[in-house]
Write an enzyme that holds these catalytic residues in place. Sequence first.
Site, mmCIF file in Angstrom:
data_model
loop_
_atom_site.group_PDB
_atom_site.id
_atom_site.type_symbol
_atom_site.label_atom_id
_atom_site.label_comp_id
_atom_site.label_asym_id
_atom_site.label_seq_id
_atom_site.Cartn_x
_atom_site.Cartn_y
_atom_site.Cartn_z
ATOM 1 N N ASP A 1 16.087 39.619 -12.986
ATOM 2 C CA ASP A 1 16.231 39.967 -11.573
ATOM 3 C C ASP A 1 17.611 39.511 -11.096
ATOM 4 O O ASP A 1 18.622 39.923 -11.628
ATOM 5 C CB ASP A 1 15.078 39.342 -10.787
ATOM 6 C CG ASP A 1 14.858 39.968 -9.424
ATOM 7 O OD1 ASP A 1 15.799 40.502 -8.841
ATOM 8 O OD2 ASP A 1 13.716 39.901 -8.916
ATOM 9 N N ARG B 1 16.884 52.703 -0.870
ATOM 10 C CA ARG B 1 17.389 51.680 0.042
ATOM 11 C C ARG B 1 18.368 50.812 -0.715
ATOM 12 O O ARG B 1 18.362 50.756 -1.948
ATOM 13 C CB ARG B 1 16.249 50.809 0.592
ATOM 14 C CG ARG B 1 15.531 49.984 -0.474
ATOM 15 C CD ARG B 1 14.575 48.968 0.142
ATOM 16 N NE ARG B 1 13.787 48.253 -0.862
ATOM 17 C CZ ARG B 1 14.197 47.181 -1.526
ATOM 18 N NH1 ARG B 1 15.424 46.704 -1.328
ATOM 19 N NH2 ARG B 1 13.412 46.590 -2.407
#
Length: 317
Positions: free
Chosen positions: A226, A122
């Site tokens: 992140d 995804r």
Amino acid sequence: FKMSGTVDVVVDGVVAKDGLGEGPLWDAARGLLWFVDIRGKKLHRWEYSKKNEVAGRADGPQLRSYAMPQMLGCVMLADESLGTDSLVLGMEDGVYLFDTVSGEVGRKLIPLPAADMDPPKRFNDGKPGPDGRIWIGTICHNKESGKAKLYVSGGSASGPQLLDAEVGTTVSNGLGWSASGKVFYFVDSPEKCIFAYDTEASGGGIANRRVLAHCALEEAPSAVPDGMCVDAEGHIWVAMYGGGCVLRFDGTTGAKLAKISLPADRITCPTFGGNDLDELFVTSGNNGSEQDGNHPGALFRITGLGVRGVAPYKAHL
């Protein structure tokens, strides 16, 4: 190394158990901060002008949430070519328009390439670059190592352009650019570092990959970098997932400049916002464990840093 700043909980409990807050985006024109809950399949809108009305409540008048048909990894500003009321959403199977007035998901702008169907992937983190093209990476549903990709819009009518094809990515995350636009920054989380690339004037690709900064934390060995943002001084702020902090790195040398601790463990992404772009907003995840900290899944704000951000770029197709 530690930098002074005041940490406030803007909205507590906005991301429920098993949720993953991500992708904060400052929308100056509307006076809003947008962010997503990937696993909760929600787009959140926080009204900055009402920031002091009901502090720290997930049901306050300043917060509105939109249920999404798929997981969404990121939200982006759109320029007038995509509609004055539009945002751009990076969802599981493509990049879509979103109507901020009706709250409806619109047409698909970029499909997930067929090559990303095996193993199933995804779209994850993404941002418009300085020229308005959409840069977005993928992630395998099973986190298979080296099988994810990084793309940029404008490759052809059939799909986006693959970047750095010879290097496999595992968890495509933070993206950013130097003030000149000549250096592109990128995080592949399991590598525990920030990569830098030279952007190519012709062809719009990237080259000369190198490690700019190592992001390992001695006090939290399992923590990984992140999401990221770049401030007006050209330095990089990166969230440390599992590390309970954001780190600031020199955008040229990669030296570690500062660390700001937050009362949550799974810190996911920072962005500058507010009227003067001098407030750092930070999202977090919530796994429902005791290690998640006192405010898992909260949206945080850090003030008093003495640093400003830069306005986010707008997507153009």
